[in-house]
Design a protein around this motif. Structure first.
Motif, PDB file in Angstrom:
ATOM      1  N   VAL A 168       0.849  -1.207   0.000  1.00  0.00           N
ATOM      2  CA  VAL A 168       0.000   0.000   0.000  1.00  0.00           C
ATOM      3  C   VAL A 168       0.878   1.249   0.000  1.00  0.00           C
ATOM      4  N   ALA A 169       1.908   1.263   0.843  1.00  0.00           N
ATOM      5  CA  ALA A 169       2.827   2.409   0.889  1.00  0.00           C
ATOM      6  C   ALA A 169       3.547   2.572  -0.441  1.00  0.00           C
ATOM      7  N   ASP A 170       3.934   1.462  -1.041  1.00  0.00           N
ATOM      8  CA  ASP A 170       4.618   1.471  -2.338  1.00  0.00           C
ATOM      9  C   ASP A 170       3.747   2.160  -3.384  1.00  0.00           C
ATOM     10  N   MET A 171       2.497   1.740  -3.486  1.00  0.00           N
ATOM     11  CA  MET A 171       1.607   2.322  -4.500  1.00  0.00           C
ATOM     12  C   MET A 171       1.336   3.801  -4.214  1.00  0.00           C
ATOM     13  N   ALA A 172       1.224   4.163  -2.924  1.00  0.00           N
ATOM     14  CA  ALA A 172       0.997   5.563  -2.566  1.00  0.00           C
ATOM     15  C   ALA A 172       2.190   6.426  -2.960  1.00  0.00           C
ATOM     16  N   CYS A 173       3.394   5.925  -2.717  1.00  0.00           N
ATOM     17  CA  CYS A 173       4.597   6.683  -3.077  1.00  0.00           C
ATOM     18  C   CYS A 173       4.752   6.791  -4.591  1.00  0.00           C
ATOM     19  N   LYS A 174       4.401   5.740  -5.302  1.00  0.00           N
ATOM     20  CA  LYS A 174       4.474   5.807  -6.762  1.00  0.00           C
ATOM     21  C   LYS A 174       3.512   6.865  -7.299  1.00  0.00           C
ATOM     22  N   GLN A 175       2.365   6.973  -6.678  1.00  0.00           N
ATOM     23  CA  GLN A 175       1.418   8.006  -7.104  1.00  0.00           C
ATOM     24  C   GLN A 175       1.949   9.395  -6.756  1.00  0.00           C
ATOM     25  N   THR A 176       2.567   9.520  -5.599  1.00  0.00           N
ATOM     26  CA  THR A 176       3.102  10.806  -5.150  1.00  0.00           C
ATOM     27  C   THR A 176       4.176  11.334  -6.100  1.00  0.00           C
ATOM     28  N   VAL A 177       5.066  10.456  -6.560  1.00  0.00           N
ATOM     29  CA  VAL A 177       6.175  10.891  -7.423  1.00  0.00           C
ATOM     30  C   VAL A 177       5.823  10.788  -8.912  1.00  0.00           C
ATOM     31  N   ASP A 178       4.579  10.420  -9.213  1.00  0.00           N
ATOM     32  CA  ASP A 178       4.128  10.268 -10.612  1.00  0.00           C
ATOM     33  C   ASP A 178       4.971   9.221 -11.330  1.00  0.00           C
ATOM     34  N   TYR A 179       5.202   8.132 -10.648  1.00  0.00           N
ATOM     35  CA  TYR A 179       6.125   7.092 -11.108  1.00  0.00           C
ATOM     36  C   TYR A 179       5.761   6.534 -12.480  1.00  0.00           C
ATOM     37  N   LEU A 180       4.511   6.118 -12.639  1.00  0.00           N
ATOM     38  CA  LEU A 180       4.127   5.448 -13.886  1.00  0.00           C
ATOM     39  C   LEU A 180       4.294   6.371 -15.085  1.00  0.00           C
ATOM     40  N   ALA A 181       3.867   7.619 -14.966  1.00  0.00           N
ATOM     41  CA  ALA A 181       3.954   8.554 -16.087  1.00  0.00           C
ATOM     42  C   ALA A 181       5.399   8.834 -16.476  1.00  0.00           C
ATOM     43  N   VAL A 182       6.242   9.081 -15.474  1.00  0.00           N
ATOM     44  CA  VAL A 182       7.635   9.415 -15.759  1.00  0.00           C
ATOM     45  C   VAL A 182       8.393   8.198 -16.300  1.00  0.00           C
ATOM     46  N   ALA A 183       8.236   7.048 -15.644  1.00  0.00           N
ATOM     47  CA  ALA A 183       8.963   5.847 -16.064  1.00  0.00           C
ATOM     48  C   ALA A 183       8.566   5.418 -17.472  1.00  0.00           C
ATOM     49  N   SER A 184       7.268   5.444 -17.759  1.00  0.00           N
ATOM     50  CA  SER A 184       6.815   5.036 -19.088  1.00  0.00           C
ATOM     51  C   SER A 184       7.260   6.022 -20.156  1.00  0.00           C
ATOM     52  N   ARG A 185       7.308   7.321 -19.818  1.00  0.00           N
ATOM     53  CA  ARG A 185       7.755   8.327 -20.780  1.00  0.00           C
ATOM     54  C   ARG A 185       9.236   8.147 -21.111  1.00  0.00           C
ATOM     55  N   VAL A 186      10.050   7.907 -20.091  1.00  0.00           N
ATOM     56  CA  VAL A 186      11.480   7.701 -20.317  1.00  0.00           C
ATOM     57  C   VAL A 186      11.708   6.437 -21.147  1.00  0.00           C
ATOM     58  N   GLN A 187      11.023   5.363 -20.781  1.00  0.00           N
ATOM     59  CA  GLN A 187      11.229   4.112 -21.516  1.00  0.00           C
ATOM     60  C   GLN A 187      10.725   4.213 -22.950  1.00  0.00           C
ATOM     61  N   SER A 188       9.633   4.915 -23.155  1.00  0.00           N
ATOM     62  CA  SER A 188       9.103   5.076 -24.515  1.00  0.00           C
ATOM     63  C   SER A 188      10.106   5.780 -25.416  1.00  0.00           C
ATOM     64  N   SER A 189      10.827   6.754 -24.870  1.00  0.00           N
ATOM     65  CA  SER A 189      11.825   7.471 -25.676  1.00  0.00           C
ATOM     66  C   SER A 189      12.929   6.524 -26.123  1.00  0.00           C
ATOM     67  N   TYR A 190      13.318   5.603 -25.258  1.00  0.00           N
ATOM     68  CA  TYR A 190      14.350   4.634 -25.640  1.00  0.00           C
ATOM     69  C   TYR A 190      13.792   3.570 -26.577  1.00  0.00           C
ATOM     70  N   GLU A 191      12.531   3.223 -26.418  1.00  0.00           N
ATOM     71  CA  GLU A 191      11.921   2.258 -27.342  1.00  0.00           C
ATOM     72  C   GLU A 191      11.895   2.821 -28.760  1.00  0.00           C
ATOM     73  N   GLU A 192      11.599   4.108 -28.888  1.00  0.00           N
ATOM     74  CA  GLU A 192      11.615   4.736 -30.206  1.00  0.00           C
ATOM     75  C   GLU A 192      13.026   4.698 -30.806  1.00  0.00           C
ATOM     76  N   ARG A 193      14.025   4.887 -29.965  1.00  0.00           N
ATOM     77  CA  ARG A 193      15.409   4.828 -30.438  1.00  0.00           C
ATOM     78  C   ARG A 193      15.758   3.417 -30.907  1.00  0.00           C
ATOM     79  N   VAL A 194      15.308   2.414 -30.147  1.00  0.00           N
ATOM     80  CA  VAL A 194      15.568   1.020 -30.525  1.00  0.00           C
ATOM     81  C   VAL A 194      14.888   0.696 -31.853  1.00  0.00           C
ATOM     82  N   ILE A 195      13.661   1.173 -32.025  1.00  0.00           N
ATOM     83  CA  ILE A 195      12.932   0.948 -33.281  1.00  0.00           C
ATOM     84  C   ILE A 195      13.719   1.514 -34.458  1.00  0.00           C
ATOM     85  N   ASP A 196      14.296   2.700 -34.259  1.00  0.00           N
ATOM     86  CA  ASP A 196      15.060   3.329 -35.333  1.00  0.00           C
ATOM     87  C   ASP A 196      16.376   2.582 -35.582  1.00  0.00           C
ATOM     88  N   GLU A 197      17.067   2.205 -34.504  1.00  0.00           N
ATOM     89  CA  GLU A 197      18.371   1.554 -34.640  1.00  0.00           C
ATOM     90  C   GLU A 197      18.249   0.139 -35.196  1.00  0.00           C
TER      91      GLU A 197
END
Length: 225
Positions: A168-197
């Motif tokens: 419960v604390a884990d999920m609350a902290c992830k929401q506090t730091v906007d974990y899912l949005a930031v992590a997915s955005r960073v990974q998506s940028s690298y996925e686009e690079r992999v697609i190109d490479e």
């Protein structure tokens, strides 16, 4: 990740799920992709499928068994890669792999490049640091979400109150730091690079998928017609 912990890639789930199941997956999701056939099937059937049985009723079993024969037929007129590399992982001996598992493995291994790069990215590292600080304020000391998920105390199928409280604390902290949005955005940028490479490799995979489907259609037509 063990079978009891099948969660989303970014290890984010609802607070209500955390309160009820801790880090376990809800009932019905654990092992949902495993029919248990391998454990229940007679040894002879397994041997015929994988080719470990060399003869059956006087007849020589083809190399690779039924699975190998099917893989050869379904991958005909395609270029099965000799190896697949990504994220420090290398897969070889792919010739006897089924088209479904081969395609999934190729995409999965390619994505490891993006995942590995994400784990080293400054934005992601700062995000994890913020999450860890949040957890520390709540009385939980973990450096990464994976370390919380993999705590050795969570070994049973029935979650303890401590496990549920941590989740419960884990999920609350992830929401506090906007974990899912930031992590997915960073990974998506690298996925686009992999697609190109790796666009040539992906183009070959698309050609293979077309050939594999045509082979499968012919096989179905031969059986039904």
């Amino acid at each position: 990740m063990s079978a009891r912990r099948k969660h989303s890639e970014f290890l984010v789930f609802s607070a209500s799920q955390a309160r009820k199941f801790g880090y376990n997956a809800p009932d019905g999701r654990v092992g949902s992709g495993d029919s248990g056939w391998d454990k229940k099937a007679p040894e002879v059937q397994r041997g015929l499928l994988d080719g470990s049985l060399k003869k059956y009723k006087g007849t020589t079993v083809p190399r690779g068994g039924c699975v190998g024969v099917a893989a050869d037929r379904l991958t005909k007129n395609s270029r099965v890669p000799k190896k697949i590399e990504g994220g420090g992982i290398e897969l070889k001996q792919l010739q006897k792999t089924s088209p479904t598992s081969l395609g999934d493995a190729q995409i999965g291994i390619m994505r490891l490049d993006a995942i590995s790069a994400t784990k080293r990215d400054r934005r992601y590292l700062e995000l994890i640091s913020s999450w860890s600080a949040c957890m520390s304020k709540k009385g939980y000391r973990y450096k990464t979400p994976e370390s919380a998920l993999d705590d050795r105390r969570w070994s049973g199928s029935v979650p303890s109150e401590i496990e549920k409280g941590t989740a419960v604390a884990d999920m609350a902290c992830k929401q506090t730091v906007d974990y899912l949005a930031v992590a997915s955005r960073v990974q998506s940028s690298y996925e686009e690079r992999v697609i190109d490479e790796r666009r040539e490799e992906l183009a070959e995979l698309r050609r293979n998928l077309k050939a594999w489907k045509q082979n499968a259609d012919r096989a179905i037509a031969d059986v039904s017609g």
